[in-house]
Write an enzyme that holds these catalytic residues in place. Structure first.
Site, mmCIF file in Angstrom:
data_model
loop_
_atom_site.group_PDB
_atom_site.id
_atom_site.type_symbol
_atom_site.label_atom_id
_atom_site.label_comp_id
_atom_site.label_asym_id
_atom_site.label_seq_id
_atom_site.Cartn_x
_atom_site.Cartn_y
_atom_site.Cartn_z
ATOM 1 N N LYS A 129 5.134 4.378 -1.200
ATOM 2 C CA LYS A 129 5.339 5.673 -1.888
ATOM 3 C C LYS A 129 6.722 6.253 -1.603
ATOM 4 C CE LYS A 129 0.491 6.779 -2.398
ATOM 5 N NZ LYS A 129 -0.687 7.061 -1.612
ATOM 6 N N GLY A 159 0.842 -1.197 0.000
ATOM 7 C CA GLY A 159 0.000 0.000 0.000
ATOM 8 C C GLY A 159 0.875 1.244 0.000
ATOM 9 N N SER A 160 0.345 2.297 0.593
ATOM 10 C CA SER A 160 0.980 3.615 0.455
ATOM 11 C C SER A 160 2.359 3.738 1.106
ATOM 12 C CB SER A 160 0.069 4.687 1.028
ATOM 13 O OG SER A 160 -1.091 4.757 0.244
ATOM 14 N N THR A 161 2.704 2.815 1.994
ATOM 15 C CA THR A 161 4.052 2.899 2.573
ATOM 16 C C THR A 161 5.110 2.812 1.466
ATOM 17 O OG1 THR A 161 3.938 0.523 2.997
ATOM 18 C CG2 THR A 161 3.513 1.954 4.866
ATOM 19 N N ASP A 188 -5.559 7.516 5.346
ATOM 20 C CA ASP A 188 -4.844 6.461 4.636
ATOM 21 C C ASP A 188 -4.428 5.357 5.585
ATOM 22 O OD1 ASP A 188 -3.708 4.901 2.771
ATOM 23 O OD2 ASP A 188 -2.408 6.445 1.947
#
Lengths: 130, 593
Positions: free
Chosen positions: B301, B297-299, B593
């Site tokens: 990014k 997921g967003s980690t 998030d």
């Protein structure tokens, strides 16, 4: 008595006798010594065996006790004791903790002291790991 | 004369026979004699202990006894025994079965059944405590019951039970490690058994004076871990609280020192008790930190942003248009959880914009994005000294679809392990240097003399220190009231990190509706990072609008990190608000998030 007749004496062969006595004694002592040493070897062997057994038992007992100490002082055991109420921990609340501040906050605290700053400069030895 | 002649002939025949036996069959008979008198006695080696960073014992060998009987040495004639003042005749076998039954808790009938005549080696019971076995032997000796022997035996004990169970692992019945450190360090732990050739007399006693060749046993070495059991306890306690609150399918937490790569705590749920491992199922035994593959997921990014900043394609204040939360690329729509228009690169991370990250990835290009994914350690084993670690899955660019370049930056279409994610964030916290995770600090022999040390290993300089300097303020802002993880803030310390909320991948393909893997990976203090940590919960049971990394995993991280800072006595880097004022209560959050 016939003066010519010389009395026949069996002379003692001392040297030969002594030699045989020495040989016999030597053989006897050697045999007994061998027997004694053989016996000692057995006795000492038995003694060594029992000593080894004793040492093994002591090492085993030491390990058993070491394990028991580990079990009684482990984190889990202490936690269990706390849960059972056997041990109690008093939480240290934030207001009684003296915090060490880095340079900038120390300086800030010094200049803002008159304005009722909450943070006081304290001497405290750092103890952080590695 | 005749008698003499006969005797002479008889003696000559016997002498001839003796000479024949000595010359022709001497060796055979000597070997036969040796078989019954000379034995190879094994001197067992003690398996080494596993200890934490402070020397606390986590696993050790407990000496036990094996009760063995030689039925051929049992006395057969009934003997007198006084019972209640009356003398009765008893069978020694029954007498021995009686005392063994009492001491070992075995039925007399079963023991008598086993005591078949001429059975020379019968193991009555394994793993009997030293005290019980010694008492039994003494009783047998007092009653002059021969044929009972005690042999050394041992078992593995784990004083902390379930604490750190996935890392420590366990051994099989033969004493060989089959999971965790017990397996990976088995060569050091097991030691080498010795032996000696001994001669026994007819009574079975050893003739010590006739000992033959002897080789001493070498006890196993002790393995000293980098794990700090105090920190491990904090992590497990907080993880248990989170599991109790959110009832996830599974959960993982890791703490690591970014400068050295030392893992100081690692826990997974579900778990099992090492002392009752036979009752544990396979799901409980999984060390999810290294064998679970998740879409991060967003980690993830941080990878894209590291790339674009490191390549000097953008600056933190460069503006990115985030399409007000809806953007179509290659015929597929991409959404942001919280629509934003124009924002800086810095804010792409702070608000966790999927569209912003996708646009930055397009600027970076497929090959360079793939390169940064690999540089930060994804798609390959980290090299931790634990068995079963997986690579994760990063497809080569030739297998990417048209939309991969927009999905991978937000952590979809790649699979990583929680440990890989921690190591990547560790690289950011460590000036761009990717470290090899370390779980074993050193090996010492049975006298605690050093045998091997494992110094920190720098894998590579993944990104430049300048890039890190640009990235850290954005990660700090993620944990600020503006960001997605205000719940990760720790009073008194600057915290940097990134939240992740990834939809769960369905085994049948696609994603599961309403099921998420929520995570937070961060470090503190930001000015001089001492710890990097990750908390991950798979399918947390919470309200749909609260199932975000920032709301579920981040507070768990904050709780762990706060206690860890205090435990390690790390000085606060900023003023701590006076008691009673909760900084988290006075800010308004606009995204999770």
């Amino acid at each position: 008595m016939n003066p010519n007749s010389k009395r026949q004496n069996n002379r003692l062969q001392l040297a030969a006798l002594l030699r045989w006595v020495v040989i016999t004694v030597f053989l006897g002592v050697a045999g007994l010594s061998y027997l004694y040493l053989k016996n000692q070897l057995f006795v000492l062997g038995t003694h060594r065996h029992s000593m080894e057994q004793e040492l093994r038992d002591l090492i085993a007992q030491n390990s058993v006790l070491g394990n028991r100490v580990s079990n009684l002082t482990s984190f889990t055991a202490l936690q269990r004791r706390m849960d059972d109420g056997f041990l109690k921990m008093l939480p240290i609340t934030e207001h009684v903790v003296a915090h060490v501040h880095p340079q900038e906050f120390t300086r800030l605290a010094a200049t803002d002291n008159s304005a009722g700053n909450h943070y006081q400069t304290v001497a405290h030895e750092s103890n952080s790991r590695r | 004369m005749l008698v003499c002649g006969v005797l002479a002939v008889v003696f000559t025949v016997f002498s001839g026979r003796l000479i024949y036996l000595q010359i022709n069959q001497g060796e055979t008979f000597a070997a036969l004699a040796n078989q019954t008198q000379i034995f190879k006695q094994v001197i067992p080696a003690r398996r080494g202990s596993i200890r934490d960073a402070h020397g606390e014992i986590l696993a050790s060998d407990m000496p036990l006894r094996r009760v063995v009987v030689d039925v051929s040495r049992f006395k057969t004639e009934p003997r007198d025994q006084v019972v209640d003042g009356k003398t009765i005749k008893v069978d020694p076998r029954e007498q021995l079965a009686g005392i063994m039954s009492k001491a070992l808790g075995l039925p007399v009938r079963e023991l008598l059944k086993k005591f078949t005549p001429n059975r020379r080696y019968l193991v009555v019971k394994h793993q009997v405590s030293v005290q019980t076995a010694d008492d039994l032997k003494k009783q047998a000796d007092d009653l002059k019951l021969s044929g009972v022997y005690l042999e050394p035996d041992s078992t593995r004990v784990y004083p902390d039970g379930s604490l750190l169970c996935h890392v420590i692992g366990f051994t099989d019945f033969g004493g060989a490690g089959i999971q965790g450190i017990e397996k990976s360090m088995n060569n050091y732990l097991e030691g080498h058994s010795g032996y000696r050739y001994i001669t026994r007399n007819r009574a079975g006693q050893e003739l010590v004076q006739s000992r033959g060749l002897e080789q001493a046993a070498h006890d196993g070495c002790n393995v000293n871990l980098t794990i700090d059991i105090g920190l491990q306890n904090i992590v497990e306690r907080e993880l248990d609280a989170a599991v109790k609150k959110y009832a996830p399918e599974n959960a993982t937490a890791i703490l690591m020192r970014p400068k050295t790569g030392e893992i100081v705590a690692m826990a997974s749920r579900p778990y099992f008790d090492l002392n009752a491992r036979l009752a544990a199922g396979p799901e409980q035994m999984k060390n999810r930190a290294i064998i679970d593959m998740i879409e991060p997921g967003s980690t993830f990014k941080i990878v894209t942003l590291s790339g674009v900043l490191n390549e000097h394609l953008v600056r933190p204040d460069t503006t990115v248009y985030c399409e007000n939360g809806r953007w179509e690329y290659a015929g597929k729509l991409l959404h942001d959880a919280h629509p934003i228009g124009e924002c800086s690169v810095h804010d792409v991370l702070v608000h966790s914009s999927n569209i912003g990250a996708a646009k930055l990835a397009l600027q970076l290009g497929e090959n360079r994005l793939y390169n940064y994914i690999k540089l930060l350690g994804f798609g390959e084993r980290t090299g931790i000294d634990l068995p079963g670690e997986i690579n994760g899955r990063v497809a080569p660019t030739r297998n990417w679809t048209k939309i991969s370049i927009t999905r991978i930056p937000m952590g979809q279409g790649v699979c990583v392990t929680p440990l890989q994610m921690v190591m990547a964030m560790g690289a950011v916290a460590n000036g761009g240097r990717l470290m090899m995770p370390q779980i074993v600090h050193s090996i010492t022999d049975d006298k605690d003399m050093p045998v091997a040390e494992f110094p920190p290993v720098v894998v590579r300089q993944a990104i430049s220190p300048e890039t890190v300097r640009e990235l850290i303020p954005a990660l700090e802002d993620v944990v600020s009231p503006r960001g997605t993880a205000k719940g990760a803030a720790v009073p008194g310390y600057g915290v940097g990190g990134k939240t992740g909320t990834a939809q769960k991948v369905s085994p049948a393909g696609g994603y599961m509706t309403g099921k998420y893997v929520v995570s937070f990976v961060g470090f503190l203090p930001t000015n001089n990072p001492e710890l990097v940590g990750m908390v991950m919960l798979d399918n947390a049971n919470t309200k749909p609008n609260e199932n975000y990394g920032g709301l579920v995993a981040a507070p768990v991280f904050a709780s762990i990190a706060g206690q860890a800072m205090r435990y390690l006595n790390i000085e606060p880097t900023m003023p701590i608000p006076p008691a009673g004022i909760n900084p988290k209560a006075v800010v308004v959050q606009n995204s999770h998030d």
